[in-house]
Design a protein around this motif. Structure first.
Motif, PDB file in Angstrom:
ATOM      1  N   HIS A   1      21.143  -4.106  56.314  1.00  0.00           N
ATOM      2  CA  HIS A   1      21.286  -4.817  57.588  1.00  0.00           C
ATOM      3  C   HIS A   1      22.046  -6.125  57.364  1.00  0.00           C
ATOM      4  O   HIS A   1      21.959  -6.721  56.293  1.00  0.00           O
ATOM      5  N   GLY A   2      22.736  -6.564  58.394  1.00  0.00           N
ATOM      6  CA  GLY A   2      23.407  -7.853  58.319  1.00  0.00           C
ATOM      7  C   GLY A   2      24.335  -7.941  57.129  1.00  0.00           C
ATOM      8  O   GLY A   2      25.178  -7.074  56.897  1.00  0.00           O
ATOM      9  N   HIS A   3      24.153  -8.996  56.325  1.00  0.00           N
ATOM     10  CA  HIS A   3      25.001  -9.218  55.155  1.00  0.00           C
ATOM     11  C   HIS A   3      24.404  -8.632  53.882  1.00  0.00           C
ATOM     12  O   HIS A   3      24.965  -8.829  52.798  1.00  0.00           O
ATOM     13  N   SER A   4      23.276  -7.946  53.983  1.00  0.00           N
ATOM     14  CA  SER A   4      22.686  -7.311  52.801  1.00  0.00           C
ATOM     15  C   SER A   4      23.250  -5.901  52.647  1.00  0.00           C
ATOM     16  O   SER A   4      23.102  -5.079  53.553  1.00  0.00           O
ATOM     17  N   PRO A   5      23.883  -5.588  51.522  1.00  0.00           N
ATOM     18  CA  PRO A   5      24.435  -4.247  51.319  1.00  0.00           C
ATOM     19  C   PRO A   5      23.358  -3.171  51.375  1.00  0.00           C
ATOM     20  O   PRO A   5      22.168  -3.448  51.188  1.00  0.00           O
TER      21      PRO A   5
END
Length: 241
Positions: free
Chosen positions: A61-65
């Motif tokens: 999610h978001g900026h987490s791979p």
């Protein structure tokens, strides 16, 4: 690294991205499925005055791979414990919303000694806790995406949908083991069935249920002033114990 709103961001080897602001007792913010930590914009602004607020992008999610492992609620919960270790947080408060609430409940079962209290907003123990109209929408979206999972972006999206179709998988009996103070919140018009929310509240010994009048699923944003006052009162009382 600080940006204009006094938040610092990092990507850890664990692959979790987070933003941190404020000082005081740690407060972890866990967002829902297909969201990111920006969901907590109003909570960050409110709580950074009194807490060390740490808003986390869950894996995928978001900026987490996404990583190379299929998503599951227990995996996402383990990621949070790993992050707490990396930040040298022995204990913390948690606000979890939707899937973030499900992650929080898993954390309360996995490592209760790491938490002083949790606010779980719109949790469900299993997919049947969602209203059937919403489950149908998720199923249809999943069926539409499945033929195209060879496309990386759609594969990741299918994993997020699958997570809602198959998880969480928490038994009511296990909730009786939770000794933490738990605030359970829901909107009057939530996508979680009211009977399901009340069942969760009844099953957790040290819990309190608050239903936000007129609130939908996103009441932490749409009714953030009211929600934040309830959350503040809950955490303030725990700090004063």
């Amino acid at each position: 690294m600080n940006n204009q709103d006094d938040r610092s961001s990092q990507v850890l080897p664990l692959q979790l991205h987070y933003s941190e602001t404020g000082e005081g007792y740690p407060l972890l913010l866990l967002h829902g499925n297909r969201q990111n930590s920006d969901f907590f914009e109003y909570q960050i602004h409110h709580f950074k005055k009194h807490f060390r607020t740490i808003a986390i992008d869950s894996r995928g999610h978001g900026h987490s791979p996404f990583g190379h492992t299929a998503l599951s609620i227990p995996l996402l919960a383990s990621d949070i414990l790993h992050l707490m270790n990396r930040l040298s947080l022995s204990t913390a408060f948690v606000i979890g919303f939707s899937d973030g609430a499900n992650i929080a409940i898993n954390l309360s079962l996995m490592a209760p000694e790491r938490f002083r209290g949790m606010a779980v907003s719109s949790p469900n123990l299993h997919p049947a806790g969602l209203k059937i109209s919403y489950r149908i929408m998720i199923r249809l979206a999943y069926l539409l995406v499945r033929p195209f999972v060879f496309i990386p972006r759609l594969y990741r999206y299918s994993q997020l949908l699958h997570l809602m179709l198959e998880e969480p998988d928490i038994t009511r009996k296990s909730l009786a083991c939770i000794n933490l103070p738990i605030l359970i919140m829901a909107g009057e018009h939530d996508i979680i069935q009211e009977s399901h929310i009340r069942m969760i509240a009844d099953a957790i010994p040290n819990s309190k249920l608050v239903v936000i009048p007129g609130g939908g699923h996103a009441y932490l944003r749409n009714k953030h002033e009211e929600s934040n006052l309830i959350l503040s009162s809950f955490f303030k009382n725990l700090l004063e114990r």
